[in-house]
Design a protein around this motif. Sequence first.
Motif, PDB file in Angstrom:
ATOM      1  N   VAL A  32       0.851  -1.189   0.000  1.00  0.00           N
ATOM      2  CA  VAL A  32       0.000   0.000   0.000  1.00  0.00           C
ATOM      3  C   VAL A  32       0.886   1.238   0.000  1.00  0.00           C
ATOM      4  CG1 VAL A  32      -1.778   1.295   1.239  1.00  0.00           C
ATOM      5  CG2 VAL A  32      -1.822  -1.219   1.247  1.00  0.00           C
ATOM      6  N   LYS A  33       0.628   2.131  -0.960  1.00  0.00           N
ATOM      7  CA  LYS A  33       1.276   3.431  -0.971  1.00  0.00           C
ATOM      8  C   LYS A  33       0.443   4.337  -0.078  1.00  0.00           C
ATOM      9  CE  LYS A  33       3.266   6.888  -4.065  1.00  0.00           C
ATOM     10  NZ  LYS A  33       3.394   7.355  -5.483  1.00  0.00           N
ATOM     11  N   LEU A  34       0.987   4.658   1.082  1.00  0.00           N
ATOM     12  CA  LEU A  34       0.211   5.332   2.113  1.00  0.00           C
ATOM     13  C   LEU A  34       0.037   6.820   1.823  1.00  0.00           C
ATOM     14  CD1 LEU A  34       1.928   3.487   5.023  1.00  0.00           C
ATOM     15  CD2 LEU A  34      -0.541   3.445   4.631  1.00  0.00           C
ATOM     16  N   LYS A  35      -1.185   7.293   2.058  1.00  0.00           N
ATOM     17  CA  LYS A  35      -1.472   8.715   1.950  1.00  0.00           C
ATOM     18  C   LYS A  35      -1.516   9.384   3.312  1.00  0.00           C
ATOM     19  CE  LYS A  35      -4.167  10.256  -1.295  1.00  0.00           C
ATOM     20  NZ  LYS A  35      -3.189  10.771  -2.273  1.00  0.00           N
ATOM     21  N   THR A  36      -2.023   8.664   4.310  1.00  0.00           N
ATOM     22  CA  THR A  36      -2.102   9.198   5.673  1.00  0.00           C
ATOM     23  C   THR A  36      -1.902   8.061   6.663  1.00  0.00           C
ATOM     24  OG1 THR A  36      -4.512   8.950   5.609  1.00  0.00           O
ATOM     25  CG2 THR A  36      -3.627  11.149   5.150  1.00  0.00           C
ATOM     26  N   GLY A  60       3.968   2.844  13.793  1.00  0.00           N
ATOM     27  CA  GLY A  60       2.669   3.190  13.230  1.00  0.00           C
ATOM     28  C   GLY A  60       1.785   1.985  12.990  1.00  0.00           C
ATOM     29  N   SER A  61       0.516   2.107  13.408  1.00  0.00           N
ATOM     30  CA  SER A  61      -0.435   1.001  13.242  1.00  0.00           C
ATOM     31  C   SER A  61      -1.601   1.342  12.327  1.00  0.00           C
ATOM     32  CB  SER A  61      -0.984   0.575  14.613  1.00  0.00           C
ATOM     33  OG  SER A  61       0.046   0.164  15.478  1.00  0.00           O
ATOM     34  N   GLY A 111       5.569  -0.698  10.462  1.00  0.00           N
ATOM     35  CA  GLY A 111       4.275  -0.050  10.520  1.00  0.00           C
ATOM     36  C   GLY A 111       4.041   0.959   9.417  1.00  0.00           C
ATOM     37  N   THR A 112       3.176   1.930   9.724  1.00  0.00           N
ATOM     38  CA  THR A 112       2.583   2.798   8.707  1.00  0.00           C
ATOM     39  C   THR A 112       3.212   4.174   8.579  1.00  0.00           C
ATOM     40  OG1 THR A 112       0.949   3.508  10.353  1.00  0.00           O
ATOM     41  CG2 THR A 112       0.322   1.679   8.901  1.00  0.00           C
TER      42      THR A 112
END
Length: 332
Positions: A32-36, A60-61, A111-112
């Motif tokens: 996943v390409k994270l946005k937030t 980050g979770s 994590g995120t």
Amino acid sequence: MKAVVHAEKIGLDGLTLTNMDVPTPAEGEVRVKLKTAGLNHRDLFVPNRHKLEDGPLILGSDGAGIVDEVGPGVEDVHVGAEVIINPGLGWKENTPAPPEGFEIVGLPFHGTFANYIIVPAENVLPKPSHLNWNEAGVLSLAALTAYRALFTRGQVKQGMNVFIPGIGSGVATFLLQFAKAVGATVYVTSRSEVKRQKALELGADVAIDSAAEDWEAALNGVKMDLVIECVGAATFNKSLAQLKKGGTIVTFGSSTGDTFQFDLRSFFYGQYNLLGSTMGSGEELEQMLEFISTNNIKPVVDTMYTLDEFEAAFDRINKAEQLGKIGFIIEK
């Protein structure tokens, strides 16, 4: 890719923003390409629990973004899908307790708080259409924790009196919104006048000044069917005293300490129910997403930071200055 990692020294002083290799999904996984992403109290504790010898760890979770690569064998998740992350690994069905091997994204696995994350395909769910990216990225862990504590464990129902001490955290604001959505009467406490006023705006029926007011006097004899206790030792006995005979107290937090005493004889004569809770299953996450979509519930977003500003974000949550969720904007 940029990432907030824990390395080199124990505690929050061991956090740094650095570059990490972009990961590649293995069989059954997606990238996943994270946005937030969302900051939780858990992220304050991870730097004290992560073993430095295990190497740098991305914290980050919570997170939301767009699937940009799928591993072999993944058929039901497609590139381009807008998704949120289920932070719970290995807890699919709603069972009385997490199964052996249950873990949460952000420890022991990366994590995120980064541009990308790899998770099992079953750990991404469609982003609710009524949420923007900031709201979607801070949702999962806190909302799922609130949902299980309130519904699965607490069995909240219309007409109940529900007590939530320490309003202000992401979980507490979800508890308030969820309980009001099913028609409960909700009482909250906070030392902060700003947080009490915001709680009233969100629908709380009574907001008590926990520093200046005697809780029982402020409640004027009203007793609670259900107390959701997420503060810990500092408030547990005061929270317990607000329960009606036969009432239920659900606990899932201990930020003010794990150890305290309570009167066992009074407890069993009162026929009280004491239940523990922790996060929730994938099944409950799906139920929670349906619930917030049906009731048009959105996270209360306090402040959004960039990853470069991670120190300010951690400082804000560490001082409990927030009302609702703190998050990171990773990609606009």
